[in-house]
Design a protein around this motif. Sequence first.
Motif, PDB file in Angstrom:
ATOM      1  N   SER A  53      15.502   1.392  -5.932  1.00  0.00           N
ATOM      2  CA  SER A  53      14.973   0.406  -4.984  1.00  0.00           C
ATOM      3  C   SER A  53      13.485   0.158  -5.218  1.00  0.00           C
ATOM      4  O   SER A  53      12.986  -0.941  -4.964  1.00  0.00           O
ATOM      5  N   ARG A  54      12.779   1.159  -5.708  1.00  0.00           N
ATOM      6  CA  ARG A  54      11.363   0.953  -6.060  1.00  0.00           C
ATOM      7  C   ARG A  54      11.246  -0.001  -7.239  1.00  0.00           C
ATOM      8  O   ARG A  54      10.362  -0.861  -7.270  1.00  0.00           O
ATOM      9  N   GLY A  57      12.368  -3.694  -6.244  1.00  0.00           N
ATOM     10  CA  GLY A  57      11.542  -4.322  -5.225  1.00  0.00           C
ATOM     11  C   GLY A  57      12.084  -4.287  -3.817  1.00  0.00           C
ATOM     12  O   GLY A  57      11.433  -4.771  -2.886  1.00  0.00           O
ATOM     13  N   SER A  58      13.259  -3.700  -3.617  1.00  0.00           N
ATOM     14  CA  SER A  58      13.815  -3.644  -2.258  1.00  0.00           C
ATOM     15  C   SER A  58      13.147  -2.550  -1.423  1.00  0.00           C
ATOM     16  O   SER A  58      13.151  -2.603  -0.194  1.00  0.00           O
ATOM     17  N   ASN A  59      12.560  -1.550  -2.104  1.00  0.00           N
ATOM     18  CA  ASN A  59      11.748  -0.516  -1.455  1.00  0.00           C
ATOM     19  C   ASN A  59      12.420   0.094  -0.227  1.00  0.00           C
ATOM     20  O   ASN A  59      11.862   0.111   0.875  1.00  0.00           O
ATOM     21  N   SER A  61      13.725   3.032   2.199  1.00  0.00           N
ATOM     22  CA  SER A  61      13.052   4.255   2.625  1.00  0.00           C
ATOM     23  C   SER A  61      13.891   5.487   2.294  1.00  0.00           C
ATOM     24  O   SER A  61      15.065   5.381   1.924  1.00  0.00           O
ATOM     25  N   CYS A 104      11.509  11.872  -2.127  1.00  0.00           N
ATOM     26  CA  CYS A 104      11.132  10.472  -1.896  1.00  0.00           C
ATOM     27  C   CYS A 104       9.684  10.328  -1.453  1.00  0.00           C
ATOM     28  O   CYS A 104       8.983   9.388  -1.867  1.00  0.00           O
TER      29      CYS A 104
END
Length: 267
Positions: A53-54, A57-59, A61, A104
Amino acid sequence: MSVTTIRASSWGSLFDCAYKWEWIHILGHRSPSGPRTQLGTAIHASTAAFDSSRINGSNLSAYDTAEMLVHTLRNPDYEVDWRGSDITLAQAEAIGLKLHTMYCNEVSPRYDFVAVELTTKPLEIDCGGGVIVRLTGQLDRGRICKTSQGLGIGDVKSGGASVVKGVAKTKGHAPQIGTYEILYEHTTGEAITAPAHIIGLKTKGTPETGIGEIRGAKQMMVGTEEFPGLIQIGADMLRTGLFPPNPQSFLCSAKYCPRWSSCPYHE
């Protein structure tokens, strides 16, 4: 010509006990996985989801991707034997969630990842004498990191002794890392120039993370003019059909070896 497919993750066990390796990877006999193995699989799935996700670009949590850990732990793709285990499902989930959150929030932000769980193109190596070794492997627990020294492998390893005094254990991981480096370069055409990092996540006792560094892993696999690489030595075993046992292996026990009951070489 004889073509033998060898996954990156199995190279280390070939040189720990080749007799056991033959039973599993050539003859196809396996034992059910243990709970701690399944815990490791779950941790790798959730941390990979976070790192992916990093990159895209969805980043998401740590909380968002923790669901992947719980789902993987409770829904294994293979048989898991919980009988006689030193850990319950609830305990495994609690340990996994703690380590997932630590990874994380504390470990992943240190790295600039460019790929996670990359599927590589198989590479066939003619080792002579009618033996071809086909290297395969998904970087299922590995990441590709961009550093000041270029691209390098970052491989997540979990286990009860994966971190000692704040440093990840690296012993025994170089053959897999070297194969990853070979396959990444073969697949992308980009050179691996930075040292590899083992990212350790300790699953016994107090949860802990640590980093360890490996240099020269690719050279260990391909060799030099002075010494043969592990690929050539493994090919010699395949060519002769001789897979030496290792009764002194730390994994020489009924718990860890599916060949134990028929093996004449242990005490």
